[in-house]
Motif scaffolding. Sequence first.
Motif, PDB file in Angstrom:
ATOM      1  N   SER A 179       0.833  -1.195   0.000  1.00 54.58           N
ATOM      2  CA  SER A 179       0.000   0.000   0.000  1.00 54.58           C
ATOM      3  C   SER A 179       0.874   1.254   0.000  1.00 54.58           C
ATOM      4  N   MET A 180       1.914   1.246   0.812  1.00 59.22           N
ATOM      5  CA  MET A 180       2.800   2.408   0.838  1.00 59.22           C
ATOM      6  C   MET A 180       3.486   2.586  -0.512  1.00 59.22           C
ATOM      7  N   GLY A 181       3.768   1.482  -1.178  1.00 58.48           N
ATOM      8  CA  GLY A 181       4.416   1.571  -2.479  1.00 58.48           C
ATOM      9  C   GLY A 181       3.408   1.692  -3.615  1.00 58.48           C
ATOM     10  N   MET A 182       2.116   1.690  -3.283  1.00 60.75           N
ATOM     11  CA  MET A 182       1.024   1.804  -4.265  1.00 60.75           C
ATOM     12  C   MET A 182       1.181   0.760  -5.381  1.00 60.75           C
ATOM     13  N   LEU A 183       1.495  -0.455  -4.947  1.00 62.46           N
ATOM     14  CA  LEU A 183       1.602  -1.559  -5.898  1.00 62.46           C
ATOM     15  C   LEU A 183       0.430  -2.510  -5.636  1.00 62.46           C
ATOM     16  N   ALA A 184      -0.393  -2.710  -6.662  1.00 59.19           N
ATOM     17  CA  ALA A 184      -1.564  -3.555  -6.472  1.00 59.19           C
ATOM     18  C   ALA A 184      -1.179  -5.028  -6.491  1.00 59.19           C
ATOM     19  N   THR A 185      -1.902  -5.828  -5.696  1.00 57.79           N
ATOM     20  CA  THR A 185      -1.744  -7.267  -5.793  1.00 57.79           C
ATOM     21  C   THR A 185      -3.129  -7.873  -5.989  1.00 57.79           C
ATOM     22  N   ILE A 186      -3.178  -8.939  -6.751  1.00 56.31           N
ATOM     23  CA  ILE A 186      -4.451  -9.643  -6.945  1.00 56.31           C
ATOM     24  C   ILE A 186      -4.244 -11.051  -6.410  1.00 56.31           C
ATOM     25  N   THR A 187      -5.032 -11.432  -5.408  1.00 56.51           N
ATOM     26  CA  THR A 187      -4.840 -12.747  -4.825  1.00 56.51           C
ATOM     27  C   THR A 187      -5.849 -13.732  -5.416  1.00 56.51           C
ATOM     28  N   PRO A 210      -7.308   1.172  -2.235  1.00 58.01           N
ATOM     29  CA  PRO A 210      -7.222  -0.288  -2.147  1.00 58.01           C
ATOM     30  C   PRO A 210      -6.144  -0.824  -3.080  1.00 58.01           C
ATOM     31  N   ILE A 211      -5.338  -1.721  -2.569  1.00 52.89           N
ATOM     32  CA  ILE A 211      -4.329  -2.356  -3.415  1.00 52.89           C
ATOM     33  C   ILE A 211      -4.472  -3.880  -3.377  1.00 52.89           C
ATOM     34  N   TYR A 212      -5.374  -4.359  -2.521  1.00 51.97           N
ATOM     35  CA  TYR A 212      -5.494  -5.808  -2.335  1.00 51.97           C
ATOM     36  C   TYR A 212      -6.773  -6.267  -3.038  1.00 51.97           C
ATOM     37  N   PHE A 213      -6.626  -6.817  -4.233  1.00 52.03           N
ATOM     38  CA  PHE A 213      -7.781  -7.275  -5.008  1.00 52.03           C
ATOM     39  C   PHE A 213      -7.853  -8.790  -4.957  1.00 52.03           C
ATOM     40  N   ARG A 214      -9.060  -9.325  -5.151  1.00 54.75           N
ATOM     41  CA  ARG A 214      -9.176 -10.786  -5.108  1.00 54.75           C
ATOM     42  C   ARG A 214     -10.038 -11.288  -6.256  1.00 54.75           C
ATOM     43  N   THR A 215      -9.680 -12.456  -6.758  1.00 61.22           N
ATOM     44  CA  THR A 215     -10.562 -13.124  -7.717  1.00 61.22           C
ATOM     45  C   THR A 215     -11.246 -14.314  -7.044  1.00 61.22           C
ATOM     46  N   VAL A 216     -11.299 -14.285  -5.707  1.00 58.82           N
ATOM     47  CA  VAL A 216     -12.114 -15.243  -4.948  1.00 58.82           C
ATOM     48  C   VAL A 216     -12.984 -14.469  -3.974  1.00 58.82           C
ATOM     49  N   THR A 217     -14.007 -15.158  -3.502  1.00 59.73           N
ATOM     50  CA  THR A 217     -14.865 -14.596  -2.476  1.00 59.73           C
ATOM     51  C   THR A 217     -14.166 -14.718  -1.137  1.00 59.73           C
ATOM     52  N   THR A 218     -14.614 -13.941  -0.154  1.00 56.47           N
ATOM     53  CA  THR A 218     -13.972 -14.031   1.157  1.00 56.47           C
ATOM     54  C   THR A 218     -14.752 -14.960   2.085  1.00 56.47           C
ATOM     55  N   VAL A 406      -1.442   1.330 -13.001  1.00 57.16           N
ATOM     56  CA  VAL A 406      -1.983  -0.018 -13.190  1.00 57.16           C
ATOM     57  C   VAL A 406      -3.004  -0.318 -12.092  1.00 57.16           C
ATOM     58  N   ARG A 407      -2.685   0.118 -10.859  1.00 55.07           N
ATOM     59  CA  ARG A 407      -3.642  -0.080  -9.770  1.00 55.07           C
ATOM     60  C   ARG A 407      -4.983   0.571 -10.094  1.00 55.07           C
ATOM     61  N   ASP A 408      -4.942   1.801 -10.572  1.00 57.32           N
ATOM     62  CA  ASP A 408      -6.179   2.493 -10.905  1.00 57.32           C
ATOM     63  C   ASP A 408      -6.958   1.724 -11.966  1.00 57.32           C
ATOM     64  N   ALA A 409      -6.218   1.189 -12.933  1.00 59.29           N
ATOM     65  CA  ALA A 409      -6.875   0.452 -14.013  1.00 59.29           C
ATOM     66  C   ALA A 409      -7.501  -0.838 -13.487  1.00 59.29           C
ATOM     67  N   ILE A 410      -6.828  -1.478 -12.536  1.00 63.92           N
ATOM     68  CA  ILE A 410      -7.382  -2.717 -11.967  1.00 63.92           C
ATOM     69  C   ILE A 410      -8.692  -2.403 -11.245  1.00 63.92           C
ATOM     70  N   GLN A 411      -8.676  -1.304 -10.487  1.00 63.13           N
ATOM     71  CA  GLN A 411      -9.888  -0.930  -9.755  1.00 63.13           C
ATOM     72  C   GLN A 411     -11.066  -0.779 -10.721  1.00 63.13           C
ATOM     73  N   ALA A 412     -10.794  -0.288 -11.923  1.00 62.08           N
ATOM     74  CA  ALA A 412     -11.855  -0.038 -12.894  1.00 62.08           C
ATOM     75  C   ALA A 412     -12.095  -1.227 -13.824  1.00 62.08           C
ATOM     76  N   ARG A 426     -15.518  -1.376  -4.314  1.00 59.38           N
ATOM     77  CA  ARG A 426     -14.556  -0.301  -4.021  1.00 59.38           C
ATOM     78  C   ARG A 426     -13.510  -0.705  -2.990  1.00 59.38           C
ATOM     79  N   ASN A 427     -13.691  -1.877  -2.334  1.00 58.11           N
ATOM     80  CA  ASN A 427     -12.661  -2.341  -1.407  1.00 58.11           C
ATOM     81  C   ASN A 427     -11.661  -3.284  -2.070  1.00 58.11           C
ATOM     82  N   GLY A 428     -11.972  -3.684  -3.309  1.00 51.86           N
ATOM     83  CA  GLY A 428     -11.074  -4.602  -3.994  1.00 51.86           C
ATOM     84  C   GLY A 428     -11.581  -6.033  -4.005  1.00 51.86           C
TER      85      GLY A 428
END
Lengths: 464, 309, 669
Positions: A179-187, A210-218, A406-412, A426-428
């Motif tokens: 988050s501090m480095g503004m690098l997105a991750t997708i888990t 938000p930088i923590y995105f997921r392609t699974v449900t929580t 890239v993070r912004d693009a992932i969010q969208a 909006r939370n990822g």
Amino acid sequence: MRGSYSFPIGPERDGGVAMSYRLDRAARCGEDAGRPRVDALIGRRPGMKEISQMHLSRRHMLGGLGAAAGFMALGGAALAAGKTYRIGVTLPLTGADAEPAHLILNGILLAIDQANKAGALPGITLEAMVLNNATTTAGEYDPAQAATNARKLVGDPGVLVNIGPEMSGSGKAMAPILSMGMLATITPSSTSPSITDPAFAAEFDPGGKPIYFRTVTTDAYQGPDMANFYAETLRVPSSYILDDSGAYGVGLADAFEKQAKAKGITVLGRDRLDPRADDYTAVVTKIEASGAASLYFGGGMQAAVKLVKQCHDIVPKIVKGGGDGILSPEMVTAAGFPAAEGWYVTSASPHLAGTPALQKWSDLYTRTYGVQPSDYSVTAYDATLVAIAAIQSVTKAGKPLTAANVRDAIQASKVEGLQGTIVFDRNGDLAQHMVTVFQFAYDPKYRATDFPHQYRYVSVAPQN
Amino acid sequence: MSPTHILLQQIVNGLSLGAIYALLALGFTLVYGILELINFAHFSVFVVGAMAGLLVLQAFGLQGQSVILHGAPLVLVLLAALVAAMLACGLLGVLIERYTLRPLRAVTGPMAMITTIGVSYILVNLVLLLTRAQSLNYPDPLPAMTATFGGVTVSGKAVMIWIVAAILMIALDRFVRRTRLGQAMRAVAQDQEAARMMGVDVDRVILVTFFVASALAGAAGMIFGLYYNFADYNIGYTAGLMAFTAAVLGGIGNIPGAMLGGVIIGLIDTLGSQYIAAKWADVIVFSILIGTLVFRPAGLLGALAPNRS
Amino acid sequence: MIALPRPSRRQKQGLLALTFVLLMAFPLVGGSQADIDIIANACAYAALALGLNIVVGFAGLLDLGYAAFFAIGAYSYGVLNSFQLQPHWSPFWQPFASLGLVAKLGIGAAATVHFTVSFWLMLPVSAAIAALFGVAFGAPTLRLKGDYLAIVTLGFGEIVPIVARNWPALTNGAAGLNGIGPPKLFGWSFGVDATPYYYVGIALVAFLLLVAWRLKASRIGRAWMAIREDAVAAQAMGIHTSRLKLIAFATGAAFAGVTGAFYIAKLQTATPDMFDLPVSIMVLVMIVLGGLGSVWGAIFGAVALEILQAWLLPALNGTTQALGQAVGSGFLRTLDLTSASELIFGIILVVMMLYRRDGLVPAARSGVTLAFEQQDAPISHGGSNMPILGLSHHLTPLAVAAPLAVAVPAVPAILSVRDLSVGFGGIRALKSLSLDVPEGGIVAVIGPNGSGKSTLFNAITGLVTPQSGRVDFAGRALIGRRPDQILALGVARTFQNIRLFPHLSVIENVLIGQHAHLRAGPFGILCNTPRTRAEERRAREFAAEILAIFGNRLVPRLEQNVSDLSYANRRRVEIARALAARPRLLLLDEPTAGMNPAESHELAGQIAAFRTLGLTILIIEHKLDVVTLLSDRVIVLDQGERLAEGTAAAVRADPAVIAAYIGRRPADV
């Protein structure tokens, strides 16, 4: 003495170097000599599966979606020369979780390779920077190592996005640094709700976006949806709830308990198993004595193997179920039939069976890597598609290719993946969350230990 | 179930568990009585016993719960597995003593204990690598038999555990009391120097002690696997700690004490799970361990510990 | 074993300075964040190893629950600097808020307390909390025998993570603490940048290294090592063993506690499974590899294990798998060496214990070899011929300075034994024994083997508890006192079977004899105050003077391990150690055993000289010529009873004595 405890301090000197291979090499890695093979002798240690990971739930029928077919040409086409950017990959590639981690890794490498081959990004070559999140000290994923890897990723301006981690325990250590480095991750597989919960933004998201995105449900859905299934589909009046002391198991059982109570199921008891202990007959006898109509177990296979067997002896008739932690081959190889018969399990993703395109993808995966993909191979593949699409959209918009853009693009994002259209809230988290219920049922046509054939799809768990 | 039934049922559960702990506790007590050594390798010998029994059962073609035997074949197969597990573990115990502990016998301090921790790590991790850390589905050729006595269910497997444990304990008692070797063991436990002067071959007695202790652990491992239909590389840890607590509680070095301690710890484990909470059961047992050592180091029956000044 | 050339002191200092400069410069000359982070983690390893080394290496207490103290330190900081505890705000908290220990979250009735205790404050506080747990847990258990202690600590190590798991209100249970605050320095937060943690980690290890080093060289460190080598002898030499064990346990716990706070501040999350048994075993493997009791060994072990795991195993892994591919071996190709790390830990433990118990960086010096001139030097006999500088001066406060001539029976007894009975099981070793030792006299006790002579010494010095009877020394009852208290009253002894501390040097053994008379406390030792330094210097001078009694037999060998000495020299060191305690009464148990006649006479002369210093001596001796030479009076014991008493000549002529000796000759052998 047991060998299966996590040790927190694991200064791997350089988890990445040995694992970092160029993409064009990775493309051939199905037959590549140097690469650690997926079926490598793996010290899988049941004690370590606690934190929000899900286990290999290799889906026997992988359907398909057309989206992937676009870059499916696997050939020796020369890559366009140009700039090279990196996609970080952080997975526990050795130790207890190595086997599922390699299945995930394959999915990621496959997607990157296809994008390069298809020239999805003109003038740009993508490269996987694979870092091992596990240490031998911990014997499994190690949060301290994950933090080290996060620092490595953030410190490298060529890294645009990261895929991973597999475990929420690593995710918690990585998130603030990313988050501090503004690098997105997708888990593709970490399911602990708190990492993306805005209530914990100060802890996990000090960077603000938000930088923590997921392609699974929580797990915030897996447990409650199963409670809905118990109440509405199975109509059980009462339940006894167990967990296995781990963060994943406790979280899942807590979420189930809350929703079960809300749905009017009488919770007759709640107990915690020590996954290293072997005798649960006392607890199971307690369940029997309570007269509960059902049992819900939040946890992983180490406790489940013994619990399933002892439940079969003492409470064979009641409804029994658990989360994706027990959607695992060990249910049929170690717990075995008849003990496993009838257990309900959930998976935190939609059921993908049937479609020919996914079947085709699955065949390609199997052909390339010599193993069948898991559910999380699919979510990992999807995560990588999202990442690539985001990089594409940044270049198309003519913006500088930075991690923040890239993070912004992932969010969208709105990307067609194998599991359907992927859109983030909006939370990822996935905007669309679906929990699927399966049931173990012995099919005499196949060997009793043939995992993919010994459980069946039941339904989508009711949501509310 | 009525409260009485629950209590009785949990006592039945606890007795089965206690029988396994008692067999394992005997090994701690025998070795401690002779060498004043806490043998952490005992934890892993138990695991090896379970695995050795498993291999024999598989050699007879038993896989999972698919094959059920009756009558003489059942008894023969089980006996073969039990004897094989005991022999394999007995020999393993002898090797451990001969090659890793004898060279350290004259060395003071925690050196020998650290060595047994190392041996334990080696054995457990070898099992881990060989089984690929998988949980194993232990074959169960026993027909499912249960009997209900006034609402309390007793399974055939539980009865089998009790019988095997009782036979082995009686045999051990006879061995120690009636045979020359057993008397030599007691003499060495009392005073090693005096025994040596009286012509006892102390080295041989210690080897025999390790053989007997390890064979009992092997038997415990084998019946553990049968009872739970389950084994993995990790089963020795909890069982070992519980058994050690049992040995201490009964009075370490004291053979009847180990049996009594095993049964008590088994009962505490199950009754604690029923009436307090399963999650605190381990804490209760370890608190008993610490409490016994602090307030009554000789244990319930008093240690027959050697008197050395 | 290859004996490496030992670096000189100057070389060592240079090496140390160079290492320090390199470490300081590393982040500045372009070390990556990830590499910096790795070294910071390694510092936590090393800090843990230094602490466990104090418990296991110095004091010889096998602690298998060490990770519990790591957890306690970690959770102490984690709970007091996170959002875990949020009690309702009330004016009660206002003073804490103004001190910066808490902050107010929200407003009005919904306001809660947010704990924000500073990292810098929590470093010592975490150490103190962990040490407190160490004391609370150790006080009842440390009097147990060493092997029991191992199992008790194992139980404690199990309990702590279970409690952390099952107490969600305090620890957030299995999910672990989230959002632990990073340290702040002058308002600047460390955040997630690895570099500041790196420097804190280096400073922490440097500090703990210094602490460990100073402790080791102090009276406390020597006492620990004495306990490790021989607890009974340590107690007999005036060391309050339970208290010193407790100090070791608490110090180790404090090291783990401070490391816990550092580690968790860096990671900003803590879960119970980060503190399970393998952590304790892992740290144990480190110090076993480096060498139990070796300060540098602990650091070496931590670094070596890190290299093994992070670099060596993965590298080997790639090689074997590639080899497997090349030769078509499926087994090699699929072999994952990294999952064999615990197997390797086990092998390290066994191999080190069997073949190299001192570790790869041993603590003990390898023995100073003597120059030829020293080896060939004629034996000087020392004793009364030697100027015993200061010895009588030092003894004056305790001993009666006026030298007594031949003892006169009229002199009041300094030691009186009345009706002393000691039994073991069915055997009665002493039966109603009474005897007196006049002040300044030399009394010999003789008798066949098994007649109860050594038991008498053990009863006087508190090593066995008699069934009945009295022992009075200078008007004070000794029975019921601990051996170290008896020594402090002025009774020192040697042992029949020599109970020196074999892995310590001659001078260290003698310094341990002075334990009861040294006063340096933990504070003085850590700060190395001038007072402590002066005391230590005086102690060494005094030790050297005492050793000078034996002429050049021991003086050139001050730094040798006593295990390398000849049998006769070991006897001499043991006597020197007893003298160092400045006793009024010296109990010598067969001091000339194993010596040739010339050596025996030399020693007898030296013992006789002690009397001129005002010492009273009770001596067990088999050699009748020595007895005759030395003693004013002889007491003959047989089967626990006094058979005869008188001058040497009278006793020799006593028919009962002759009967006892000759009549039981076969049993005597």
